[in-house]
Design a protein around this motif. Structure first.
Motif, PDB file in Angstrom:
ATOM      1  N   ILE A 156       0.837  -1.203   0.000  1.00 35.79           N
ATOM      2  CA  ILE A 156       0.000   0.000   0.000  1.00 35.79           C
ATOM      3  C   ILE A 156       0.875   1.258   0.000  1.00 35.79           C
ATOM      4  O   ILE A 156       0.590   2.229  -0.709  1.00 35.79           O
ATOM      5  CB  ILE A 156      -0.945   0.001   1.212  1.00 35.79           C
ATOM      6  N   LEU A 157       1.938   1.231   0.806  1.00 31.76           N
ATOM      7  CA  LEU A 157       2.851   2.379   0.843  1.00 31.76           C
ATOM      8  C   LEU A 157       3.533   2.586  -0.512  1.00 31.76           C
ATOM      9  O   LEU A 157       3.658   3.719  -0.990  1.00 31.76           O
ATOM     10  CB  LEU A 157       3.912   2.177   1.936  1.00 31.76           C
ATOM     11  N   SER A 158       3.954   1.495  -1.136  1.00 37.61           N
ATOM     12  CA  SER A 158       4.591   1.587  -2.455  1.00 37.61           C
ATOM     13  C   SER A 158       3.617   2.110  -3.504  1.00 37.61           C
ATOM     14  O   SER A 158       3.978   2.952  -4.341  1.00 37.61           O
ATOM     15  CB  SER A 158       5.121   0.218  -2.886  1.00 37.61           C
ATOM     16  N   LEU A 159       2.384   1.614  -3.453  1.00 34.71           N
ATOM     17  CA  LEU A 159       1.369   2.061  -4.398  1.00 34.71           C
ATOM     18  C   LEU A 159       1.072   3.547  -4.197  1.00 34.71           C
ATOM     19  O   LEU A 159       0.904   4.289  -5.180  1.00 34.71           O
ATOM     20  CB  LEU A 159       0.092   1.244  -4.219  1.00 34.71           C
ATOM     21  N   SER A 160       1.033   3.980  -2.947  1.00 34.59           N
ATOM     22  CA  SER A 160       0.796   5.398  -2.641  1.00 34.59           C
ATOM     23  C   SER A 160       1.916   6.267  -3.199  1.00 34.59           C
ATOM     24  O   SER A 160       1.670   7.356  -3.739  1.00 34.59           O
ATOM     25  CB  SER A 160       0.687   5.599  -1.128  1.00 34.59           C
ATOM     26  N   GLN A 161       3.156   5.788  -3.093  1.00 40.43           N
ATOM     27  CA  GLN A 161       4.290   6.520  -3.652  1.00 40.43           C
ATOM     28  C   GLN A 161       4.149   6.675  -5.165  1.00 40.43           C
ATOM     29  O   GLN A 161       4.393   7.758  -5.706  1.00 40.43           O
ATOM     30  CB  GLN A 161       5.599   5.783  -3.344  1.00 40.43           C
ATOM     31  N   ILE A 162       3.766   5.596  -5.811  1.00 38.35           N
ATOM     32  CA  ILE A 162       3.611   5.619  -7.269  1.00 38.35           C
ATOM     33  C   ILE A 162       2.541   6.628  -7.681  1.00 38.35           C
ATOM     34  O   ILE A 162       2.725   7.417  -8.617  1.00 38.35           O
ATOM     35  CB  ILE A 162       3.256   4.219  -7.795  1.00 38.35           C
ATOM     36  N   ILE A 163       1.421   6.615  -6.969  1.00 34.16           N
ATOM     37  CA  ILE A 163       0.321   7.536  -7.289  1.00 34.16           C
ATOM     38  C   ILE A 163       0.764   8.989  -7.088  1.00 34.16           C
ATOM     39  O   ILE A 163       0.486   9.857  -7.926  1.00 34.16           O
ATOM     40  CB  ILE A 163      -0.909   7.231  -6.413  1.00 34.16           C
ATOM     41  N   LEU A 164       1.458   9.268  -5.988  1.00 37.78           N
ATOM     42  CA  LEU A 164       1.932  10.624  -5.710  1.00 37.78           C
ATOM     43  C   LEU A 164       2.923  11.098  -6.765  1.00 37.78           C
ATOM     44  O   LEU A 164       2.854  12.238  -7.238  1.00 37.78           O
ATOM     45  CB  LEU A 164       2.572  10.679  -4.317  1.00 37.78           C
ATOM     46  N   GLN A 165       3.837  10.235  -7.138  1.00 35.24           N
ATOM     47  CA  GLN A 165       4.829  10.601  -8.152  1.00 35.24           C
ATOM     48  C   GLN A 165       4.171  10.784  -9.515  1.00 35.24           C
ATOM     49  O   GLN A 165       4.590  11.651 -10.305  1.00 35.24           O
ATOM     50  CB  GLN A 165       5.927   9.545  -8.207  1.00 35.24           C
ATOM     51  N   PHE A 166       3.139   9.990  -9.783  1.00 35.55           N
ATOM     52  CA  PHE A 166       2.396  10.140 -11.034  1.00 35.55           C
ATOM     53  C   PHE A 166       1.760  11.523 -11.114  1.00 35.55           C
ATOM     54  O   PHE A 166       1.860  12.221 -12.130  1.00 35.55           O
ATOM     55  CB  PHE A 166       1.319   9.045 -11.127  1.00 35.55           C
TER      56      PHE A 166
END
Length: 201
Positions: A156-166
């Motif tokens: 979940i933390l990794s996915l959140s990082q990806i979304i934020l960077q996107f």
């Protein structure tokens, strides 16, 4: 020549407040316009605030201001938040797997901090960020799926990082081309509503 106010008149009171703060990086002319607009809108100023704003208006500009769009700030905020989540993710991951190397991850975080800093300063980095994001996404999909399946918190933390960077990349691409074409030494003219032809007459 009277300074046009059409650029700043479209902004909200909250946005205009940024122009009159002591730590503002906007040019004195922009501060003066924002001050006048806020007064017309009924904003009450204390004597201390007026003195502080007058100092900002009257100070001589020491250097040209690099054009900074509000999306530069939003993008850098997303980058910094993703870094914070990345640090948390690293700590959790190290607790689960002691084989994870701390130094390479730290170097990556430092690199992202530098990128976020330059984005906040208005640097043109959207293409670089898009390339880095694409490479990082392709390289992390398998790990992301594995973590979501076996270590949900890390996933979940990794996915959140990806979304934020996107979204950090998207906000940079949303900056109008008209704004991006403004050079540092033309930014003051842009704010005042003048153009290069006027200055040459």
């Amino acid at each position: 020549m009277a300074v046009k106010k059409s650029v700043l008149e479209k902004m909200s009171d909250f946005e205009l407040e940024k122009y009159i703060k002591p730590e503002t990086t906007f040019v004195p002319e922009a501060t003066k316009i924002a001050f006048e607009i806020l007064k017309k809108r009924g904003r009450q100023f204390s004597d201390e605030e007026i003195d502080s704003i007058n100092l900002l208006i009257n100070k001589k500009e020491e250097k040209k201001i690099r054009p900074i769009h509000e999306n530069h700030i939003k993008s850098s905020n997303f980058i910094f938040i993703s870094i914070a989540l990345g640090v948390i993710n690293l700590i959790v991951a190290m607790y689960v797997d002691t084989k994870i190397e701390f130094i390479p991850a730290s170097i990556a975080f430092i690199f992202l901090v530098i990128l976020g800093y330059f984005v906040r300063k208005g640097r043109e980095l959207k293409v670089l960020l898009l390339v880095l994001f694409s490479i990082g996404l392709l390289g992390s999909i398998r790990t992301l799926i594995f973590n979501l399946t076996n270590f949900p918190l890390n996933g979940i933390l990794s996915l959140s990082q990806i979304i934020l960077q996107f979204w950090a990349v998207i906000f940079l691409f949303m900056i109008p081309k008209e704004f991006e074409s403004i050079k540092s030494n033309e930014f003051e003219l842009w704010l005042s509503g003048k153009n290069e032809e006027d200055t040459q007459k």
